[in-house]
Every structure is written in C-alpha cells, then in structure tokens.
Design a protein around this motif. Structure first.
Motif, PDB file in Angstrom:
ATOM      1  N   MET A   1      10.205  14.210  -0.668  1.00 43.96           N
ATOM      2  CA  MET A   1       9.082  13.778  -1.515  1.00 43.96           C
ATOM      3  C   MET A   1       7.728  14.124  -0.891  1.00 43.96           C
ATOM      4  O   MET A   1       6.681  13.810  -1.440  1.00 43.96           O
ATOM      5  N   GLY A   2       7.774  14.741   0.297  1.00 49.12           N
ATOM      6  CA  GLY A   2       6.530  15.194   0.933  1.00 49.12           C
ATOM      7  C   GLY A   2       5.883  14.176   1.856  1.00 49.12           C
ATOM      8  O   GLY A   2       4.724  14.326   2.229  1.00 49.12           O
ATOM      9  N   ILE A   3       6.635  13.125   2.229  1.00 51.65           N
ATOM     10  CA  ILE A   3       6.070  12.117   3.152  1.00 51.65           C
ATOM     11  C   ILE A   3       6.228  12.615   4.585  1.00 51.65           C
ATOM     12  O   ILE A   3       7.315  13.056   4.982  1.00 51.65           O
TER      13      ILE A   3
ATOM     14  N   SER B   1       0.844  -1.201   0.000  1.00 50.88           N
ATOM     15  CA  SER B   1       0.000   0.000   0.000  1.00 50.88           C
ATOM     16  C   SER B   1       0.877   1.248   0.000  1.00 50.88           C
ATOM     17  O   SER B   1       2.103   1.181   0.057  1.00 50.88           O
ATOM     18  N   ARG B   2       0.206   2.378  -0.002  1.00 56.32           N
ATOM     19  CA  ARG B   2       0.916   3.658   0.023  1.00 56.32           C
ATOM     20  C   ARG B   2       1.761   3.802   1.289  1.00 56.32           C
ATOM     21  O   ARG B   2       2.909   4.240   1.236  1.00 56.32           O
ATOM     22  N   ILE B   3       1.174   3.407   2.429  1.00 56.24           N
ATOM     23  CA  ILE B   3       1.905   3.532   3.705  1.00 56.24           C
ATOM     24  C   ILE B   3       3.108   2.588   3.746  1.00 56.24           C
ATOM     25  O   ILE B   3       4.168   2.941   4.254  1.00 56.24           O
TER      26      ILE B   3
ATOM     27  N   LYS C   1       4.190  10.924  11.139  1.00 57.55           N
ATOM     28  CA  LYS C   1       2.996  10.086  10.980  1.00 57.55           C
ATOM     29  C   LYS C   1       3.373   8.675  10.524  1.00 57.55           C
ATOM     30  O   LYS C   1       2.831   7.675  11.004  1.00 57.55           O
ATOM     31  N   THR C   2       4.320   8.593   9.605  1.00 61.09           N
ATOM     32  CA  THR C   2       4.734   7.294   9.046  1.00 61.09           C
ATOM     33  C   THR C   2       5.385   6.415  10.115  1.00 61.09           C
ATOM     34  O   THR C   2       5.080   5.226  10.220  1.00 61.09           O
TER      35      THR C   2
END
Length: 217
Positions: free
Chosen positions: A177-179, A158-160, A183-184
């Motif tokens: 890259m804007g991550i 998935s994206r996460i 939160k991650t």
C-alpha cells in the motif's frame, strides 16, 4: 496520606509506561521487552543533569522526552528486520545492557551505589516540604497521564496510528500500500520510548534516590 499519595504516584507512572508500551507492542505489534531501559534513561537523565549542572525538573522533562526518542530510534535501527521472538530477545538484551552499563560505569552513574538527593520539582522556585511535595508530584503525574491518554488516542486515530495497525496485521500488504515500513517502525519505537523517559523523570523526582536495581525487568 503520604503513603497513599506515593502509591498513587507509582500507579499513575505505570499507567504512563503502559500507554507508551501499548504504542510499540499493542499498535505496532513489535514485542519490546527492553522497555524498562527507556524508563532508566529518563530517571538517570534527571539525576545526572541535576547533579552536575543543576538543571531543574521542568527543563529535564522535555529534554528526557527527546533523549528517550533518540534511544528508541537507536534501538529501532538494528532490530528493523527482526520479528516475534527474535525481536523480543534482542530488545530484552538491550534493556539488560543499559542496566549493566549503569551498574559498572562508576564514574558516570555512580555504579551500584546509585544517585541520592535528587530534588523534587519546585513551583516557580518554591520548594515544598515532604508531604506537600508528594501532593505536588501527584498532580503533575495526573496532568502527564491525561496528556499521555490524549496523545496516544490522537496517535491511534491518526495516519501514523493506522499505519502501525496495518503493519501489525499484515506487513507485506502494508508495504504494497506504499507505507514506509522502516519509518513507521522507528516512529513506534521513538514515541513509545518518549513516554517511558517522562515516567522515569517523575520516578526519580518522587523517590529522590535511584540505582540500577530500580530498573530490573
């Protein structure tokens, strides 16, 4: 047959723990050595909620997942800035702190004496004898392991999951890259802890007795 079934249950619980730990260490690259603390959280959640409030295995299972995620997030916040060896030492300390609290907070966790007579899961209110109960737990663990494999694979693709891998490989490029790094990382700690807590509930139901020494490193 009972001995072999118990060995298989233990092995499958460790498969769950390994897959959960793989989210934190393997995918996100966060060296978490205090992972056993979340396993203890799940086991004690079932033991204490059942002992004091008579809450059944099936209700505690989702509750422990939520508790595990909360503890995972609580651990994640203070260690967000740490990397590598420093992160490993702090998480190792966190795992030991939980065990020492359980060992010394006598009125809460019964201290080193532990908690006995933890009931095995029932089937729509029906309780099995010892051998059939072990078989029933075995099938529950198989179902949980299949669910874990499915979820972890879905998360990885998935994206996460891609964000975790990017974070592990290059944190600076990942942020460029804007991550959202915070939160991650918190998601990795929370989701990894969720599976450990589920494993803890099954462990408590299987052994019917837990004490702080069940959760050493």
């Amino acid at each position: 047959p009972l001995y072999h079934t118990n060995i298989m249950i233990t092995a499958l619980v460790y498969v769950m723990l390994g897959l959960g730990l793989n989210i934190v260490v393997g995918l996100a690259g966060l060296l978490d050595l205090g992972y056993v603390a979340f396993y203890a959280v799940g086991a004690y959640a079932y033991a204490l909620l059942n002992q004091h409030f008579g809450i059944s295995f099936w209700i505690v299972l989702p509750l422990s997942a939520i508790l595990g995620a909360m503890f995972g997030t609580a651990l994640g916040y203070p260690v967000l800035r740490l990397k590598g060896d420093y992160l490993a030492i702090v998480t190792l300390g966190f795992g030991e702190i939980i065990r020492i609290i359980l060992e010394n907070w006598d009125s809460f966790s019964n201290g080193p004496r532990g908690i006995a007579n933890i009931p095995a899961p029932s089937f729509f209110g029906h309780h099995f004898d010892q051998i059939n109960s072990a078989r029933y737990v075995y099938f529950i663990v198989i179902a949980l392991v299949i669910m874990t494999i499915f979820f972890v694979n879905r998360l990885e693709n998935s994206r996460i999951g891609r964000a975790w891998i990017a974070l592990r490989d290059d944190e600076i490029a990942c942020q460029a890259m804007g991550i959202d790094k915070v939160k991650t990382k918190l998601n990795a700690f929370a989701l990894g802890a969720t599976w450990a807590a589920l494993g803890g509930v099954v462990f408590a139901a299987k052994t019917s007795y837990i004490n702080p020494m069940s959760f050493t490193i």
